[in-house]
Write a protein that holds these residues in place. Sequence first.
Motif, PDB file in Angstrom:
ATOM      1  N   PRO A  87      40.258  23.192   5.609  1.00 24.19           N
ATOM      2  CA  PRO A  87      40.460  23.247   4.173  1.00 24.19           C
ATOM      3  C   PRO A  87      41.061  22.283   3.502  1.00 24.19           C
ATOM      4  N   LEU A  88      42.043  21.646   3.793  1.00 25.07           N
ATOM      5  CA  LEU A  88      42.824  20.382   3.193  1.00 25.07           C
ATOM      6  C   LEU A  88      41.759  19.297   3.037  1.00 25.07           C
ATOM      7  N   THR A  89      40.970  19.068   4.172  1.00 21.77           N
ATOM      8  CA  THR A  89      40.115  18.038   4.022  1.00 21.77           C
ATOM      9  C   THR A  89      39.000  18.221   3.113  1.00 21.77           C
ATOM     10  N   LEU A  90      38.506  19.234   2.868  1.00 21.01           N
ATOM     11  CA  LEU A  90      37.624  19.746   1.974  1.00 21.01           C
ATOM     12  C   LEU A  90      38.068  19.594   0.625  1.00 21.01           C
ATOM     13  N   TYR A  91      39.294  20.216   0.307  1.00 22.66           N
ATOM     14  CA  TYR A  91      39.824  20.024  -0.895  1.00 22.66           C
ATOM     15  C   TYR A  91      40.170  18.599  -1.284  1.00 22.66           C
ATOM     16  N   SER A  92      40.537  17.736  -0.532  1.00 14.58           N
ATOM     17  CA  SER A  92      40.709  16.345  -0.820  1.00 14.58           C
ATOM     18  C   SER A  92      39.461  15.779  -1.604  1.00 14.58           C
ATOM     19  N   LEU A  93      38.337  16.152  -1.146  1.00  9.53           N
ATOM     20  CA  LEU A  93      36.804  15.531  -1.430  1.00  9.53           C
ATOM     21  C   LEU A  93      37.111  15.444  -3.151  1.00  9.53           C
ATOM     22  N   VAL A  94      37.475  16.818  -3.588  1.00 17.02           N
ATOM     23  CA  VAL A  94      37.033  16.788  -5.048  1.00 17.02           C
ATOM     24  C   VAL A  94      37.975  15.998  -5.939  1.00 17.02           C
ATOM     25  N   VAL A  95      39.104  15.175  -5.140  1.00 16.31           N
ATOM     26  CA  VAL A  95      39.846  14.114  -5.916  1.00 16.31           C
ATOM     27  C   VAL A  95      39.301  12.871  -5.392  1.00 16.31           C
ATOM     28  N   LEU A  96      38.878  12.409  -4.164  1.00 12.10           N
ATOM     29  CA  LEU A  96      38.711  11.453  -3.748  1.00 12.10           C
ATOM     30  C   LEU A  96      37.132  10.732  -4.195  1.00 12.10           C
ATOM     31  N   VAL A  97      36.168  11.907  -4.146  1.00 10.39           N
ATOM     32  CA  VAL A  97      34.826  11.322  -4.472  1.00 10.39           C
ATOM     33  C   VAL A  97      34.631  10.748  -6.005  1.00 10.39           C
ATOM     34  N   PRO A  98      35.120  11.753  -6.817  1.00  7.84           N
ATOM     35  CA  PRO A  98      35.389  10.965  -8.264  1.00  7.84           C
ATOM     36  C   PRO A  98      36.084   9.787  -8.394  1.00  7.84           C
ATOM     37  N   ALA A  99      37.285   9.517  -7.670  1.00  8.84           N
ATOM     38  CA  ALA A  99      37.990   8.276  -7.676  1.00  8.84           C
ATOM     39  C   ALA A  99      37.371   7.327  -7.473  1.00  8.84           C
ATOM     40  N   ILE A 100      36.467   7.441  -6.221  1.00  8.70           N
ATOM     41  CA  ILE A 100      35.643   6.347  -5.690  1.00  8.70           C
ATOM     42  C   ILE A 100      34.590   6.042  -6.639  1.00  8.70           C
ATOM     43  N   VAL A 101      33.946   7.106  -7.125  1.00 15.54           N
ATOM     44  CA  VAL A 101      32.697   6.635  -7.863  1.00 15.54           C
ATOM     45  C   VAL A 101      33.044   6.186  -9.316  1.00 15.54           C
ATOM     46  N   ASP A 102      34.231   6.635  -9.847  1.00 21.58           N
ATOM     47  CA  ASP A 102      34.543   5.822 -11.106  1.00 21.58           C
ATOM     48  C   ASP A 102      35.307   4.583 -10.856  1.00 21.58           C
ATOM     49  N   GLY A 103      35.810   4.480  -9.691  1.00 24.14           N
ATOM     50  CA  GLY A 103      36.480   3.054  -9.438  1.00 24.14           C
ATOM     51  C   GLY A 103      35.035   2.011  -9.436  1.00 24.14           C
ATOM     52  N   VAL A 104      33.947   2.488  -8.684  1.00 29.43           N
ATOM     53  CA  VAL A 104      32.985   1.275  -8.238  1.00 29.43           C
ATOM     54  C   VAL A 104      32.335   1.291  -9.673  1.00 29.43           C
ATOM     55  N   ARG A 105      32.213   2.296 -10.272  1.00 33.73           N
ATOM     56  CA  ARG A 105      31.314   2.291 -11.796  1.00 33.73           C
ATOM     57  C   ARG A 105      32.123   0.975 -12.690  1.00 33.73           C
ATOM     58  N   SER A 106      33.517   1.148 -12.319  1.00 33.86           N
ATOM     59  CA  SER A 106      34.093   0.158 -13.389  1.00 33.86           C
ATOM     60  C   SER A 106      34.074  -1.258 -12.763  1.00 33.86           C
ATOM     61  N   VAL A 107      33.318  -1.573 -11.903  1.00 34.61           N
ATOM     62  CA  VAL A 107      32.903  -2.890 -11.405  1.00 34.61           C
ATOM     63  C   VAL A 107      32.034  -3.769 -12.422  1.00 34.61           C
ATOM     64  N   PRO A 108      32.500  -4.735 -13.062  1.00 39.19           N
ATOM     65  CA  PRO A 108      31.451  -5.365 -13.941  1.00 39.19           C
ATOM     66  C   PRO A 108      30.124  -5.566 -13.299  1.00 39.19           C
ATOM     67  N   ALA A 109      29.118  -5.615 -14.257  1.00 40.05           N
ATOM     68  CA  ALA A 109      27.794  -5.791 -13.954  1.00 40.05           C
ATOM     69  C   ALA A 109      27.381  -7.164 -13.342  1.00 40.05           C
ATOM     70  N   GLU A 110      28.156  -8.004 -14.010  1.00 40.96           N
ATOM     71  CA  GLU A 110      28.051  -9.415 -13.561  1.00 40.96           C
ATOM     72  C   GLU A 110      28.296  -9.722 -12.034  1.00 40.96           C
ATOM     73  N   THR A 111      29.554  -9.012 -11.906  1.00 37.46           N
ATOM     74  CA  THR A 111      30.172  -9.250 -10.301  1.00 37.46           C
ATOM     75  C   THR A 111      29.050  -8.630  -9.599  1.00 37.46           C
ATOM     76  N   GLN A 112      28.775  -7.235  -9.795  1.00 38.12           N
ATOM     77  CA  GLN A 112      27.553  -6.883  -8.765  1.00 38.12           C
ATOM     78  C   GLN A 112      26.272  -7.832  -8.958  1.00 38.12           C
TER      79      GLN A 112
END
Length: 230
Positions: A87-112
């Motif tokens: 359960p603790l592993t599954l609970y962590s996903l609700v925090v970690l998945v949005p953190a990763i997606v939001d972080g990657v989305r913040s990468v400038p388009a010109e860098t990508q």
Amino acid sequence: MNGFFDMPSDLQHSYAGLVAWHLEMALIPVLAGLLIALPVGQLCMRFRWLYQPVLWVTTVLYAIPSLAFFVILIDYTGQSEITVMIPLTLYSLVVLVPAIVDGVRSVPAETQAAATAMGFGPIRRYAQVELPIAVPAIFAGLRVATVSSISLVSVGALIGNQGALGNLLADAMFYHRPILAVSSVVTTAVLAIAADALLVLCGKLLTPWLPSGRRTRPTRTVQAVPEGAQ
């Protein structure tokens, strides 16, 4: 504070042993959650329609009380550490998945675009370009997930003394020793604060190019709920 470090014999652990056990049960699920969230985050970035269903599933899982998870799992994994860690592993996903997606989305388009022009494929670009730039957002999510996991381990005391420091709460009532409850609460709080401070330090070491004010980026996450709510 007489008795703060004096553990009852039925716990079969010293004070240091309980602390080590508590950290093991709290940090392994966070690491497992991160290992799951990294490829899931990559899939959500490649197939953007997938993000909302994934976020919905992780949020629903987070809303399930840990005791209900224990009841479901106990027939398969018994009264063991695994029953608490899943359960603790599954609970962590609700925090970690949005953190990763939001972080990657913040990468400038010109860098990508530059990485793509250099011949980087989607996976290589994700691992070598996007994730390093997203480190501040990822560590912000890790901080929330880690502190939450450290606090929720104590719920494992409900299934055969699998709560590490949380087991002291039951013994405090059984032996009429309130100092054991104080020891459990204070030690758990200190571990959470220390783990948070260590993650802040690691984040700074991994992002030496950033101004200090930008090394811990806010991320849209579900805040850790009090232990009783789970």
